[in-house]
Design an enzyme around this catalytic site. Structure first.
Site, mmCIF file in Angstrom:
data_model
loop_
_atom_site.group_PDB
_atom_site.id
_atom_site.type_symbol
_atom_site.label_atom_id
_atom_site.label_comp_id
_atom_site.label_asym_id
_atom_site.label_seq_id
_atom_site.Cartn_x
_atom_site.Cartn_y
_atom_site.Cartn_z
ATOM 1 N N HIS A 102 -9.080 2.819 -8.677
ATOM 2 C CA HIS A 102 -7.822 2.408 -8.038
ATOM 3 C C HIS A 102 -6.915 1.785 -9.098
ATOM 4 C CE1 HIS A 102 -4.837 0.994 -5.444
ATOM 5 N NE2 HIS A 102 -5.526 0.276 -4.583
ATOM 6 N N GLU B 61 -7.414 2.968 7.893
ATOM 7 C CA GLU B 61 -6.708 4.248 7.818
ATOM 8 C C GLU B 61 -7.392 5.325 8.647
ATOM 9 O OE1 GLU B 61 -6.245 6.387 4.165
ATOM 10 O OE2 GLU B 61 -7.870 5.282 3.197
ATOM 11 N N LYS C 80 -10.008 8.229 -5.459
ATOM 12 C CA LYS C 80 -10.396 6.955 -6.068
ATOM 13 C C LYS C 80 -11.904 6.893 -6.303
ATOM 14 C CE LYS C 80 -6.583 4.187 -4.162
ATOM 15 N NZ LYS C 80 -5.932 5.196 -3.311
ATOM 16 N N CYS D 257 0.440 -1.552 -4.205
ATOM 17 C CA CYS D 257 -0.361 -0.335 -4.363
ATOM 18 C C CYS D 257 0.287 0.904 -3.753
ATOM 19 C CB CYS D 257 -1.753 -0.542 -3.769
ATOM 20 S SG CYS D 257 -2.690 -1.824 -4.632
ATOM 21 N N HIS E 40 -5.849 7.016 1.214
ATOM 22 C CA HIS E 40 -5.810 5.873 0.303
ATOM 23 C C HIS E 40 -7.238 5.579 -0.163
ATOM 24 C CE1 HIS E 40 -4.261 2.270 -1.564
ATOM 25 N NE2 HIS E 40 -5.178 1.541 -0.957
ATOM 26 N N PHE F 41 -1.320 -4.381 -0.718
ATOM 27 C CA PHE F 41 -1.198 -5.801 -0.444
ATOM 28 C C PHE F 41 0.246 -6.126 -0.089
ATOM 29 C CE2 PHE F 41 -4.993 -7.410 -3.212
ATOM 30 C CZ PHE F 41 -5.867 -6.845 -2.311
#
Length: 428
Positions: free
Chosen positions: A346, A320, A341, A169, A309, A405
């Protein structure tokens, strides 16, 4: 002279609208493009919502041959690249082709084409031994992710370095970071860069269902993506692409190009910890932010906006938030933060480039996109997350971060041209 990289063209194929201006309208108006999945029947899945692109390849200028040859992700990338080059005003035919490079990101490659072919060849999974003669002539291309970058290179006449960056990602941030490195080291003068993914398929839905990462809020798709909200319950899968023209700064200025932003700093880190888990202290993301700021020669207080993110999972949002506090100190509480997002979902590897494009447009228009659907505050996410409505805000330097990931953590600093923040990175 230090070579610097600037963004001079932007193209986008995203949920909510095809094209750069449609993309910006979605963000600035705080509109959500999430809905029940229509690309296949999602009834069998736990999560049945996604942010889909209303995309007509023919209307976007692709020929029947291109449509047949290219996976949906490749189609997104080529259409975005055409728009980016046109927006930049570059005459690529007049440039030395070996000085034009491509750096494209993708997390899952040609997922849709591969799944469709498997279903055909296996007779919907009934045959273990498949007959390759039923496959399309382009099946090999679906198997090799680098063909996505090759399609963009063919489209733009790029004969310099061509690469496909796949780091989950963070692919879309890392591909642009690689483009900057090509400019800085002198390997290219122009890089067509960005990322694309079209992962909305049964196999992807099944994978995220298995780990319960995506939202089960099927009754209210429009409000299902809720980063930083106390009632959030997982992310919403998306798709799309953003491609940018990144040029060497002096050459861009010499030809009178419009510059959206200078890419002042970039860094990546890995937590070497877990495939899907994140440490709550956000140390590795904080380190990436610190290195990106050092490259830009900026103090944390110089940042005016953070594009988070913000996936909409409790683990990520809290991770985060801790990283911002760790890297920016008290200033973390004073700076607006948002997650797009919440509006466009996403899109895995593509989202990093889409977010970089959003940051460049935010700098250009001096507007912070909102975090849609943020109504109930998570007490552990206590920063200024710009809820619901876009905010006019003076910005000279912005930060975009990504988390993926495998433990990938990336950070990029963009500066508005002609400002002290931009000059700092050149040591002026």
């Amino acid at each position: 002279m230090t070579r610097r990289a600037v963004i001079t063209g932007i193209g986008a194929v995203v949920p909510g609208g095809v094209g750069r201006e449609a993309f910006w309208r979605t963000l600035s108006e705080g509109r959500t493009a999430t809905r029940r999945i229509s690309l296949f029947d999602p009834a069998a899945f736990r999560s049945q919502v996604a942010a889909e692109v209303d995309f007509d390849p023919a209307a976007s200028g692709l020929t029947p041959r291109q449509v047949r040859r290219m996976d949906r992700a490749a189609q997104f990338a080529v259409v975005s690249a055409r728009e980016a080059v046109a927006d930049s005003g570059l005459d690529t035919a007049a440039l030395a082709p070996e000085r034009i490079a491509v750096s494209l990101g993708s997390a899952v490659g040609c997922t849709m084409g591969l799944e469709e072919e498997y279903v055909t060849l296996s007779d919907s999974g009934r045959k273990w031994l498949v007959d390759h003669e039923y496959g399309v002539p382009h099946l090999y291309g679906y198997m090799v992710p680098s063909t996505l970058a090759v399609e963009v290179a063919w489209e733009t006449g790029a004969e310099g370095p061509v690469a496909l960056v796949s780091t989950g990602c963070t692919s879309g941030l890392d591909s642009v970071g690689h483009a900057v490195q090509l400019i800085e080291e002198g390997s290219a003068d122009v890089v067509i860069t960005g990322a694309t993914d079209a992962p909305i398929s049964p196999i992807t839905s099944a994978c995220f269902d298995a780990i319960k990462a995506t939202t089960p809020n099927n009754a209210d798709p429009e409000h299902a993506s809720r980063p930083f909200d106390g009632q959030r319950d997982g992310f919403v899968l998306g798709e799309g692409a953003a491609v940018m023209v990144v040029e060497e700064r002096e050459a861009a200025l010499a030809r009178g190009a419009r510059i959206y932003a200078e890419i002042a700093g970039f860094a990546g880190r890995s937590n070497a910890y877990h495939m899907t888990g994140l440490k709550p202290d956000g140390r590795e993301m904080a380190q990436a932010i610190g290195v990106a700021l050092d490259q830009a020669r900026l103090d944390p207080t110089a940042l005016d906006y953070i594009n988070a993110h913000g996936s909409g999972t409790k683990q990520n949002d809290r991770h985060e938030t801790a990283a911002f506090k760790r890297s920016l100190g008290q200033h973390a509480y004073d700076i607006p933060v948002s997650s797009i997002k919440s509006m466009i979902g996403h899109s895995l590897g593509a989202i990093g480039s889409i977010e970089v494009a959003a940051c460049a447009l935010a700098l250009d228009r001096q507007v912070v996109p909102p975090t849609a659907n943020l109504k109930t505050k998570d007490p552990l996410c206590d920063l200024d997350y710009v809820p619901v409505t876009a905010r006019e805000h003076a910005m000279d330097a912005v930060l975009s971060v990504g988390s993926g990931f495998g433990g990938f953590q990336s950070a990029m600093v963009l500066a508005r041209p002609g400002t002290a923040a931009a000059a700092a990175g050149r040591g002026d």
